[in-house]
Design a protein around this motif. Sequence first.
Motif, PDB file in Angstrom:
ATOM      1  N   TYR A  69       0.821  -1.213   0.000  1.00  0.00           N
ATOM      2  CA  TYR A  69       0.000   0.000   0.000  1.00  0.00           C
ATOM      3  C   TYR A  69       0.860   1.270   0.000  1.00  0.00           C
ATOM      4  O   TYR A  69       0.341   2.367  -0.184  1.00  0.00           O
ATOM      5  N   GLY A  70       2.164   1.107   0.247  1.00  0.00           N
ATOM      6  CA  GLY A  70       3.045   2.265   0.359  1.00  0.00           C
ATOM      7  C   GLY A  70       4.005   2.390  -0.813  1.00  0.00           C
ATOM      8  O   GLY A  70       4.097   1.519  -1.674  1.00  0.00           O
ATOM      9  N   ASP A  71       4.758   3.491  -0.816  1.00  0.00           N
ATOM     10  CA  ASP A  71       5.765   3.777  -1.838  1.00  0.00           C
ATOM     11  C   ASP A  71       7.146   3.602  -1.199  1.00  0.00           C
ATOM     12  O   ASP A  71       7.538   4.388  -0.338  1.00  0.00           O
TER      13      ASP A  71
ATOM     14  N   LYS B 151       9.658   6.641  -1.071  1.00  0.00           N
ATOM     15  CA  LYS B 151       9.294   7.908  -0.429  1.00  0.00           C
ATOM     16  C   LYS B 151      10.232   8.230   0.734  1.00  0.00           C
ATOM     17  O   LYS B 151      10.495   9.384   1.039  1.00  0.00           O
TER      18      LYS B 151
ATOM     19  N   GLU C 261      -0.842   6.805   6.217  1.00  0.00           N
ATOM     20  CA  GLU C 261       0.448   7.450   5.978  1.00  0.00           C
ATOM     21  C   GLU C 261       0.951   8.060   7.285  1.00  0.00           C
ATOM     22  O   GLU C 261       0.140   8.460   8.119  1.00  0.00           O
ATOM     23  N   PRO C 262       2.272   8.161   7.488  1.00  0.00           N
ATOM     24  CA  PRO C 262       3.352   7.717   6.593  1.00  0.00           C
ATOM     25  C   PRO C 262       3.711   6.252   6.778  1.00  0.00           C
ATOM     26  O   PRO C 262       4.629   5.754   6.138  1.00  0.00           O
ATOM     27  N   TYR C 263       2.971   5.536   7.658  1.00  0.00           N
ATOM     28  CA  TYR C 263       3.425   4.206   8.078  1.00  0.00           C
ATOM     29  C   TYR C 263       3.412   3.178   6.952  1.00  0.00           C
ATOM     30  O   TYR C 263       4.243   2.279   6.923  1.00  0.00           O
ATOM     31  N   ILE C 264       2.464   3.325   6.019  1.00  0.00           N
ATOM     32  CA  ILE C 264       2.466   2.392   4.877  1.00  0.00           C
ATOM     33  C   ILE C 264       3.760   2.547   4.071  1.00  0.00           C
ATOM     34  O   ILE C 264       4.304   1.576   3.555  1.00  0.00           O
ATOM     35  N   HIS C 265       4.281   3.767   3.985  1.00  0.00           N
ATOM     36  CA  HIS C 265       5.529   3.995   3.244  1.00  0.00           C
ATOM     37  C   HIS C 265       6.724   3.442   4.024  1.00  0.00           C
ATOM     38  O   HIS C 265       7.663   2.924   3.429  1.00  0.00           O
TER      39      HIS C 265
END
Length: 578
Positions: free
Chosen positions: A216-218, A221, A278-282
């Motif tokens: 789910y994250g990048d 980032k 966010e930001p935890y998914i990243h």
Amino acid sequence: MALTILGLSGALTHDPSAALYVDGTLVAAAEEERFVRDKHAKNRMPYEAAKFCLEFAGLKPSDVQVVAIPFAPISLFEKARWQYAKRYLYAPDRALDAILMGNRRYYRYKRRIEWCLVQLGFDLKKVEIVPVEHHLTHASSAYHLSGFKEKTAIMGIDGKGEYATTFFGYGEHGKIHKIKEFYDPDSLGGLYGAITEYLGFEMLDGEYKVMGMAPYGDPDKYDFSRLAKFENGELVINTEYANVIGFRRYKDKGKGYYFTPKLIDWLGPMRHGDVADEPYIHYAASMQKLFEDLALQMMDYYLGDILRETGRLAFAGGGALNVKLNQKIIARPEVKELFVQPASGDSGTAVGAASYVSMQRGVQVDKMEHVYLGPCYSNEDVIAACARHPAKPAWQQIDDVPARIAKILADGNPVAWFQGRMEFGPRALGGRSILGCPSAPGVADRINEQIKFRERWRPFCPSMLDTVGPQMLQTDHPSPFMTFTFEVAEAWKTRVSEVVHEDGTARAQVLRREFNPRYYDLMLELEKLTGNGVVLNTSLNRRGEPMICSPTDALNMFFGSDLQYLIMEDILVVKPGV
């Protein structure tokens, strides 16, 4: 006389388990948590698991010649204890302890195992206790059970054993050779565990949740490269941020974590709650990427030549349950086949210790073809459990279970499926499962919210017929144990959308009929009804609980959730009003 070896793990830590080898055949294996109903069964002995193994095989303690344990004394003349002391100089008490009393944990471990054996009725004078180094047991559980005949590269990544955290070696003619080990605190598994804690999950339990959150994250980032590096053949974890002990730990409400206040200063407060935001998914994506990148660099550095020679890799340790890494390994052109021990975590070290000793004594162990190694129950057992249960369940004995259950699934209903012997290891593979029809819209959300009571973003996995696997997964690489993810073929993404993760992959079990005929036949019946020989499969338990073991456990879970159908062997239990 048959060579009978009992492997016992977990006497000081977590995931205690027992495994029984008789003349090279793994007769039974089980985790203590399933019997005592305490997930990971921390600091418990593998008492019930060992008792089950012996009873299942019809053996008495006096029939066992060797008890193998996955923990061994480490010599002061080896690098491990000195390296540990040097890296933990900031905690001088721990550093000194490693030098002066470095095998204290081993002696405690052995004493507790001896105590457990006495409770089980063993005569300590008549049984030999053989210690095996922790990482050798992981290596054995992967290599010796892989069935590979060629020279095989072996990789082990986990938190830590005695001192070692990472193992590279190879197997040839049944013998395991070490190439390189890294030592605590230089642990890629430990770093992943520390970030798991920071992301609000429990270490040794929530790592797969971080892996599930990562898509789910990048990953680009945030740059996590400061946390660890692999240079000139050495892995170094940055203990300014993670894998820390003593006063360096971040502390909150009296609890110490495996990361530092400096990590909080950099990334912000710890995550709390169930939302993947966010930001935890990243952060999850960045940690997953760092883990994959470093693991692949280390694999290339130490095992690249062997892989180019034979293409065979055996992998174990908790890090081997990282299915995204495994997908990347299989994609490597030099890797022809990857065998991941299905119980790669520490519960599998009971199997590893016993298999290692068996091989040392000249008795070849069988290839691991399935993990249906736990208890099984008859229709009579199930009926008796129903009769005793306070909910007074309405039950009926049915004919043609696969066809009947396939119809219930195709109508969009989840079903609790309890059949045959319980699985060994963390994955439900059609022995103790909750099933759903993967083409029924919303069935995954329903299972998450109403039955498993777990985070909505958690993915579900497919089990499928071996005739379907190559079409849906676009590969014929064996996948009997859900230890890999694969890119799902475009046409199948819409056909079975409930089992395709955010990134277009699925962690799949591809089943051959000989190992679980009833489960296979259920999928055949589902294929007749829906056109897809695939079923959504998740473990039969609720959040925070171990997988179900007995019919009573299944009934307790069934009446504590919104499930409406439970099939145990031939006995169908349906909630009132359905």
